[in-house]
Design a protein around this motif. Structure first.
Motif, PDB file in Angstrom:
ATOM      1  N   LEU A 275     -13.436  -4.655  11.877  1.00 24.96           N
ATOM      2  CA  LEU A 275     -14.046  -3.809  12.896  1.00 24.96           C
ATOM      3  C   LEU A 275     -13.110  -3.503  14.057  1.00 24.96           C
ATOM      4  O   LEU A 275     -13.480  -2.788  14.982  1.00 24.96           O
ATOM      5  N   GLY A 276     -11.884  -4.043  14.023  1.00 25.02           N
ATOM      6  CA  GLY A 276     -10.941  -3.846  15.119  1.00 25.02           C
ATOM      7  C   GLY A 276     -10.029  -2.642  14.906  1.00 25.02           C
ATOM      8  O   GLY A 276     -10.402  -1.650  14.277  1.00 25.02           O
ATOM      9  N   ASP A 277      -8.803  -2.760  15.423  1.00 23.63           N
ATOM     10  CA  ASP A 277      -7.792  -1.705  15.301  1.00 23.63           C
ATOM     11  C   ASP A 277      -7.540  -1.419  13.817  1.00 23.63           C
ATOM     12  O   ASP A 277      -7.151  -2.317  13.070  1.00 23.63           O
ATOM     13  N   PRO A 278      -7.734  -0.186  13.366  1.00 28.65           N
ATOM     14  CA  PRO A 278      -7.586   0.110  11.930  1.00 28.65           C
ATOM     15  C   PRO A 278      -6.185  -0.146  11.389  1.00 28.65           C
ATOM     16  O   PRO A 278      -6.025  -0.531  10.234  1.00 28.65           O
ATOM     17  N   LYS A 279      -5.159   0.068  12.223  1.00 27.83           N
ATOM     18  CA  LYS A 279      -3.788  -0.180  11.771  1.00 27.83           C
ATOM     19  C   LYS A 279      -3.573  -1.670  11.518  1.00 27.83           C
ATOM     20  O   LYS A 279      -3.034  -2.073  10.484  1.00 27.83           O
ATOM     21  N   LYS A 280      -4.004  -2.489  12.472  1.00 26.30           N
ATOM     22  CA  LYS A 280      -3.874  -3.938  12.296  1.00 26.30           C
ATOM     23  C   LYS A 280      -4.740  -4.419  11.133  1.00 26.30           C
ATOM     24  O   LYS A 280      -4.352  -5.326  10.388  1.00 26.30           O
ATOM     25  N   ALA A 281      -5.911  -3.811  10.975  1.00 28.18           N
ATOM     26  CA  ALA A 281      -6.807  -4.202   9.886  1.00 28.18           C
ATOM     27  C   ALA A 281      -6.167  -3.942   8.528  1.00 28.18           C
ATOM     28  O   ALA A 281      -6.239  -4.780   7.623  1.00 28.18           O
ATOM     29  N   ILE A 282      -5.528  -2.776   8.372  1.00 29.60           N
ATOM     30  CA  ILE A 282      -4.859  -2.451   7.111  1.00 29.60           C
ATOM     31  C   ILE A 282      -3.794  -3.496   6.796  1.00 29.60           C
ATOM     32  O   ILE A 282      -3.693  -3.991   5.666  1.00 29.60           O
ATOM     33  N   LEU A 283      -3.002  -3.867   7.805  1.00 28.07           N
ATOM     34  CA  LEU A 283      -1.934  -4.843   7.597  1.00 28.07           C
ATOM     35  C   LEU A 283      -2.485  -6.229   7.273  1.00 28.07           C
ATOM     36  O   LEU A 283      -2.026  -6.899   6.344  1.00 28.07           O
ATOM     37  N   LYS A 284      -3.493  -6.675   8.036  1.00 31.83           N
ATOM     38  CA  LYS A 284      -4.014  -8.023   7.848  1.00 31.83           C
ATOM     39  C   LYS A 284      -4.784  -8.169   6.537  1.00 31.83           C
ATOM     40  O   LYS A 284      -4.809  -9.250   5.943  1.00 31.83           O
ATOM     41  N   ILE A 285      -5.418  -7.101   6.097  1.00 30.47           N
ATOM     42  CA  ILE A 285      -6.161  -7.160   4.834  1.00 30.47           C
ATOM     43  C   ILE A 285      -5.225  -7.014   3.642  1.00 30.47           C
ATOM     44  O   ILE A 285      -5.352  -7.723   2.639  1.00 30.47           O
ATOM     45  N   SER A 286      -4.251  -6.118   3.738  1.00 29.62           N
ATOM     46  CA  SER A 286      -3.413  -5.812   2.576  1.00 29.62           C
ATOM     47  C   SER A 286      -2.285  -6.821   2.363  1.00 29.62           C
ATOM     48  O   SER A 286      -1.907  -7.079   1.209  1.00 29.62           O
ATOM     49  N   THR A 287      -1.753  -7.422   3.431  1.00 19.03           N
ATOM     50  CA  THR A 287      -0.596  -8.315   3.270  1.00 19.03           C
ATOM     51  C   THR A 287      -0.876  -9.508   2.351  1.00 19.03           C
ATOM     52  O   THR A 287      -0.092  -9.767   1.418  1.00 19.03           O
ATOM     53  N   PRO A 288      -1.973 -10.267   2.537  1.00 19.65           N
ATOM     54  CA  PRO A 288      -2.240 -11.361   1.586  1.00 19.65           C
ATOM     55  C   PRO A 288      -2.437 -10.864   0.154  1.00 19.65           C
ATOM     56  O   PRO A 288      -2.022 -11.531  -0.803  1.00 19.65           O
ATOM     57  N   LEU A 289      -3.035  -9.686   0.017  1.00 17.29           N
ATOM     58  CA  LEU A 289      -3.246  -9.139  -1.325  1.00 17.29           C
ATOM     59  C   LEU A 289      -1.942  -8.715  -1.971  1.00 17.29           C
ATOM     60  O   LEU A 289      -1.781  -8.822  -3.198  1.00 17.29           O
ATOM     61  N   ILE A 290      -1.001  -8.226  -1.179  1.00 22.07           N
ATOM     62  CA  ILE A 290       0.309  -7.870  -1.729  1.00 22.07           C
ATOM     63  C   ILE A 290       0.962  -9.108  -2.336  1.00 22.07           C
ATOM     64  O   ILE A 290       1.486  -9.076  -3.456  1.00 22.07           O
ATOM     65  N   VAL A 291       0.925 -10.218  -1.591  1.00 21.92           N
ATOM     66  CA  VAL A 291       1.496 -11.478  -2.092  1.00 21.92           C
ATOM     67  C   VAL A 291       0.796 -11.905  -3.375  1.00 21.92           C
ATOM     68  O   VAL A 291       1.441 -12.228  -4.385  1.00 21.92           O
ATOM     69  N   ALA A 292      -0.541 -11.887  -3.356  1.00 25.61           N
ATOM     70  CA  ALA A 292      -1.317 -12.326  -4.515  1.00 25.61           C
ATOM     71  C   ALA A 292      -1.047 -11.449  -5.729  1.00 25.61           C
ATOM     72  O   ALA A 292      -0.839 -11.956  -6.847  1.00 25.61           O
TER      73      ALA A 292
ATOM     74  N   VAL B   1       6.614  -0.604 -13.884  1.00 25.98           N
ATOM     75  CA  VAL B   1       6.027   0.327 -12.924  1.00 25.98           C
ATOM     76  C   VAL B   1       4.817  -0.315 -12.251  1.00 25.98           C
ATOM     77  O   VAL B   1       4.622  -0.189 -11.033  1.00 25.98           O
ATOM     78  N   SER B   2       4.007  -1.011 -13.038  1.00 25.81           N
ATOM     79  CA  SER B   2       2.827  -1.682 -12.483  1.00 25.81           C
ATOM     80  C   SER B   2       3.222  -2.693 -11.415  1.00 25.81           C
ATOM     81  O   SER B   2       2.527  -2.851 -10.406  1.00 25.81           O
ATOM     82  N   LEU B   3       4.327  -3.377 -11.627  1.00 29.52           N
ATOM     83  CA  LEU B   3       4.841  -4.296 -10.605  1.00 29.52           C
ATOM     84  C   LEU B   3       5.236  -3.527  -9.351  1.00 29.52           C
ATOM     85  O   LEU B   3       4.950  -3.957  -8.232  1.00 29.52           O
ATOM     86  N   GLY B   4       5.869  -2.379  -9.549  1.00 26.09           N
ATOM     87  CA  GLY B   4       6.343  -1.592  -8.414  1.00 26.09           C
ATOM     88  C   GLY B   4       5.246  -1.033  -7.529  1.00 26.09           C
ATOM     89  O   GLY B   4       5.429  -0.868  -6.321  1.00 26.09           O
ATOM     90  N   VAL B   5       4.085  -0.743  -8.118  1.00 21.09           N
ATOM     91  CA  VAL B   5       2.994  -0.161  -7.324  1.00 21.09           C
ATOM     92  C   VAL B   5       1.993  -1.205  -6.838  1.00 21.09           C
ATOM     93  O   VAL B   5       0.951  -0.844  -6.282  1.00 21.09           O
ATOM     94  N   ILE B   6       2.307  -2.487  -7.016  1.00 17.62           N
ATOM     95  CA  ILE B   6       1.412  -3.555  -6.562  1.00 17.62           C
ATOM     96  C   ILE B   6       1.056  -3.416  -5.080  1.00 17.62           C
ATOM     97  O   ILE B   6      -0.112  -3.565  -4.702  1.00 17.62           O
ATOM     98  N   PRO B   7       2.026  -3.143  -4.196  1.00 21.32           N
ATOM     99  CA  PRO B   7       1.648  -2.988  -2.781  1.00 21.32           C
ATOM    100  C   PRO B   7       0.577  -1.921  -2.568  1.00 21.32           C
ATOM    101  O   PRO B   7      -0.263  -2.052  -1.670  1.00 21.32           O
ATOM    102  N   LEU B   8       0.579  -0.895  -3.392  1.00 18.67           N
ATOM    103  CA  LEU B   8      -0.406   0.181  -3.237  1.00 18.67           C
ATOM    104  C   LEU B   8      -1.817  -0.297  -3.532  1.00 18.67           C
ATOM    105  O   LEU B   8      -2.766   0.088  -2.851  1.00 18.67           O
ATOM    106  N   HIS B   9      -1.987  -1.124  -4.548  1.00 13.59           N
ATOM    107  CA  HIS B   9      -3.314  -1.641  -4.869  1.00 13.59           C
ATOM    108  C   HIS B   9      -3.851  -2.483  -3.711  1.00 13.59           C
ATOM    109  O   HIS B   9      -5.039  -2.426  -3.384  1.00 13.59           O
ATOM    110  N   ALA B  10      -2.957  -3.263  -3.100  1.00 10.03           N
ATOM    111  CA  ALA B  10      -3.365  -4.089  -1.965  1.00 10.03           C
ATOM    112  C   ALA B  10      -3.729  -3.232  -0.768  1.00 10.03           C
ATOM    113  O   ALA B  10      -4.752  -3.456  -0.106  1.00 10.03           O
ATOM    114  N   ILE B  11      -2.899  -2.240  -0.480  1.00  6.09           N
ATOM    115  CA  ILE B  11      -3.184  -1.349   0.652  1.00  6.09           C
ATOM    116  C   ILE B  11      -4.453  -0.551   0.388  1.00  6.09           C
ATOM    117  O   ILE B  11      -5.255  -0.309   1.301  1.00  6.09           O
TER     118      ILE B  11
END
Length: 460
Positions: free
Chosen positions: A10-27, A284-294
């Protein structure tokens, strides 16, 4: 009750995108790493085994499409209710989603007796079809676990919590990486061993989600499973399926596109061509992993903003996510291009698969142009799913995956006569044109929301 995830949501959308997507990128990177390791170990069994995994991959992709689609529907619905500040309804949606995941998982298992006939009917060689059945039947037995795991992850993502899914996925992936060589070679189970290792790792991941959802109470959604809540609530299913079915069909359309692409490739390059494509597409699937998280972040943030009737926040999250993703994918494209020889060798180290090396290198060099433009399409689809307009995502994905890519691949391969490399050219050209169109439509929809979105006409 407002958890850390909800506060981010519910906060800053930019920070929300980063905080939500970063752990998922790692996973997701760790999860895809185990998929690649799985392929590397299978490659040691020869090109028939490698092709068999590629043959089953579209079927497994359909399972994942259904599972992920229903999960996206649940995640989007929960996020919108959080934006509406309706915890009770969000909790009911979560409970109904869990029940739904078990039902669908059980139904999927009835496809097992028909697998081998489907593989042979599609024209694949008998030895490849037999290996694909050995691998695929075991994977489908684990479908109940798969559906529950993906739903548990979706529920937590819906409330902005992506750290727990990261922990669960990382643990399961590491276990799979350890078990693969033991089951495939030490115990001598071959391709069946790869599938068994995957199912066991999914079970471990599922147990972690079960603990967090059913036992731990540190969540926004409150899982009671009381008598009045376990009764099917069709309004909830309608809300989930309104996003979930188009999301599933959009992913299934990509699987159908892969079936058709495999058919075209088989004509041009035979079993070796299929092995090159299936192996290269895993990279290719490995390369687009950050996109699925974002994209998961976009669904959650856009959903909460839509529930709160805040189109400006939807626009800010959408545009920021695309900029962030384009930068990420450009870096990914450069790194993969520089490491192309080394990566290709990992899949062609055995005598039985060495002849695929040059083809995989060629495929990866063409795909350098694929990565930076994918965010325009994938994140537009995610935004549509968040704002309860998943049908737009479905139509545009079909246009991209089935119409544009297949037509372009056919033209480059047969009409222009470029053969197997022409198919790679067609994938790039078809995708590039279609994602630009998707982005322009996404901007237009947001501008329309700015003039029409109110609490009176918001759709749930």
């Amino acid at each position: 009750m407002e958890t850390e995830g909800v506060t981010n949501l519910l906060g800053d959308p930019k920070k929300a995108i980063l905080k939500i997507s970063t752990p998922l990128i790692v996973a997701m990177l760790i999860q895809t790493l185990y998929n690649l390791v799985d392929t590397i170990w299978v490659a040691g069994l020869g090109d028939s085994a490698l092709a068999a995994v590629g043959v089953f991959f579209p079927f497994f992709f359909i399972l994942m499409a259904v599972s992920n689609g229903v999960g996206v529907g649940a995640s989007s619905a929960i996020s919108r209710r959080i934006g509406q500040n309706n915890r009770e309804k969000a909790s009911v949606i979560a409970e109904q989603s869990i029940i739904l995941s078990f039902v669908i998982g059980i139904l999927v298992m009835v496809t097992i007796p028909f697998l081998k006939a489907m593989f042979i009917g599609l024209g694949f060689e008998e030895d490849v079809a037999n290996l694909a059945y050995d691998y695929g039947s075991i994977m489908i037995i684990g479908s109940v676990i798969l559906f529950f795991t993906n739903m548990g992850s979706a529920i937590l993502r819906g409330e902005g919590n992506t750290k727990k899914p990261m922990y669960a996925i990382v643990v399961g992936s590491i276990i799979n990486i350890i078990l693969d060589p033991i089951f495939i070679y030490v115990l001598g189970w071959g391709i069946k061993g790869a599938a068994i290792a995957t199912v066991i790792s999914m079970l471990i991941t599922a147990l972690l989600f079960a603990y967090w959802i059913f036992i731990s109470k540190n969540n926004y959604v409150n899982m009671k499973f009381s008598k009045d809540r376990i009764i099917p609530e069709y309004s909830v299913y309608t809300e989930i399926f309104k996003v979930g079915i188009p999301a599933s069909l959009a992913q299934i359309s990509m699987s159908l596109s892969m079936f058709a692409m495999n058919y075209i490739i088989a004509i041009v390059g035979g079993t070796a061509g299929i092995a090159i494509y299936s192996t290269g597409w895993r990279i290719v699937s490995l390369g687009v992993i950050p996109l699925h998280a974002i994209a998961a972040g976009v669904v959650a943030v856009a959903g909460a903003a839509y529930g709160a009737c805040n189109p400006e926040k939807i626009e800010e999250a959408y545009k920021y996510a695309i900029k962030f993703a384009v930068v990420c994918e450009t870096v990914v494209a450069v790194v993969i291009l520089l490491l192309t020889p080394q990566i290709a060798y990992l899949f062609t180290y055995s005598e039985g698969s060495a002849h695929l090396y040059d083809g995989i290198v060629s495929f990866m060099k063409y795909m350098f142009l694929f990565y930076p433009v994918v965010p325009l399409g994938m994140l537009t689809s995610a935004m549509f799913q968040g704002i309860n307009k998943a049908r737009y995502s479905l139509i545009l994905t079909i246009f991209r995956a089935i119409v544009m890519q297949l037509v372009a691949a056919y033209i480059f391969a047969f009409v222009l006569g470029y053969g197997l490399e022409g198919i790679w050219m067609g994938i790039i050209a078809g995708n590039g044109i279609s994602v630009i169109i998707m982005y322009l439509i996404g901007i237009r929809v947001i501008n329309k929301l700015k003039n029409t979105l109110t609490k009176k006409n918001v759709e749930f």
